[in-house]
Enzyme design. Sequence first.
Site: not given
Ligand code: GLA
Length: 653
Positions: A146, A301, A309, A352
């Site tokens: 990211e 993802e 979060w 999560h």
């Molecule tokens: C992001 C990160 C992951 C994780 C997710 C949780 O997408 O890339 O490592 O922290 O959020 O939703």
Amino acid sequence: MLKTIRYGGDYNPEQWPEEVWHEDVRLMREAGVNLVSLGIFNWGIIEPLRGEYDFSGLDRIMELLRANGIGVDLGTPTASPPAWLRREHPEIRLVDFDGRVLAGGTRHGVCPSSPVYREACASIVEQLAARYGDHSAVELWHVHNEYGWAGVACYCEVSRQAFHRWLESRYGDIDRLNDAWGTAFWGIVYRSFDQIEAPSAAPPGVNPALQLDWQRFSNDEHIANYRAQREIVARYSNAPATTNFMVPNCKDMDYWRWSDVVDVVSNNHYLVAERPENHIELSMSADLVRGVAGGPWMVMEHSTSAVNWQSRNLAKTSGEMRRNSLAHLARGADGLMFFQWRASRSGAEKFHSAMLPHGGTDTEVWRDVVALGADLQRLAGVTGTEVASEVALLWDWESWWALELEWRPSVDLGYRERVEAYYEALWKQHVTVDFAHPEADLSGYRLVVAPSSYLLTDAAAKNLRGYVEDGGHLVVSYFSGIVDEHDTVHPGAHPGALRETLGLWVEEFHPLAEGDAASLDSGARGRIWSERVRLEGAQALTSFADGPDAGHPALTRHRLGAGTAWYAATALDDSTGLRALLSEALDHAGVPRPIGVPEHVEIVHRGDYCFLINHTDQDTTVPGIRGADALDGTAYSGDIPVAAGDAVIVRTS
Ligand code: GLA
């Protein structure tokens, strides 16, 4: 070549004792997992002290996965610099907009331009690539994680100097920059590049052209970091590489500029659980990623259930994970991955969801994960096929940045607000859209929609005009075509870039007061915006019935060459005006829509497959599609039943 939909998730075995790994791979096989993302955050484990490496754990897990036929998407761990690096080199810490130096104890938070950080990244990536470059389990490289998460830009002195170098290579000499930025305004003229400051906390009114270039520079710094790692990996491995995008929720990265940089486009998408109709936002994300990718892509993802979060992390309802996954697949994904494989016991993300929840295998989540894995094996023929679409929606990160800078005519003007309004109105008519850059070749589309295209370059304006003249159909919303790439108003009356295409000009903006609405003669309602439209070739379809522009055009249509351009001078609501406007344009353009299908039943054609996804709590039927059920072989020749919350995938040939 055997077709396979990639299925799996982030795998963090370093959080677990080794005996658990054996259970993991057994269960992965049970669920049909064929790819895991490994080592994304393990820098502090594989390089415990500078220059000292411990790959013993990673070696063993790589071998275990290989032996079980599970592929690896191998992470470079640079999104989580180790504590020793921060301690040795506090100067790598990110300085935020307000001048605060961000602390560690977490991932990210590092200056992307820091030579010290870049060198440390190069060194760990070199070690990894040399060790695993020819490991047969490695199918994909997952560079970083990211880019741009938690602070896309750093405002430290090193970044400022890197910005000067970037500006120098863009403009060549300072006079060209002064000219492009219009620095005669307030007399903030620069005599050398090193006089330019980063646009951090300052009194209001920082030059918008400077702010736009800062955004471009920050984006490019991350691309440079990706490229540096990619080049190292390429010296040791033939496997393709990706980094996970955050479309559309990351405003700061211009993913059009990333699409050619990566070998495989992959995206992270999380539903906003409390948002009504959030499945439409998911569709929009998937369509936009497909546009960026220019073809198939993968979900790197998403979540099986709740995230950790948001303010209230609602669990997914029964069938929702399946619907979400199949909607991504329908809209071009060739891989469906989750964060994460096994729920963490420690750390920030223990609440999560995961493929394997804390509750283990006697859970609905696990059963759904296994069932989805089995379905995906039956749907493998989908991979590599194209999504059918005759309509393009224009999307431009630069326009988003510019539209939402300070001192616009109204704080209610929002980029996503209008794009989403138009997208939703099309979605509810079962129209699948592609997203396109305003300068892209649009000739293959029957209809092009340009909401919030505030920033349009001369090239984009020419492109849109040519598209219409050649027989295209274009719908444009208010406050489009106003400025160029430097946030400089196009010459003459608004909307300078589109005046001739739309056959009108705007005498004055009349943004509405908070909560106010303007009525149209057609009975529709407009919010946010009204303006005094002056026709010069277009015809008024309806006028404002009240408000500051009562009696003046609100919706117009202009025939130009062989095509037609529509214009909406206010924010039409879906329920009243937007749908009618789009219906008219779709009819003119000859875009068919299914009849008698409930609004929230998603219909997408991909290759030989038709995906029917029922987001309602009512059983329904969909007419007009013939073929066989791709999952159980049922032959369909009449109405296809789709139960409440269910999805049916029909193989049409
Ligand atoms: C992001 C990160 C992951 C994780 C997710 C949780 O997408 O890339 O490592 O922290 O959020 O939703």
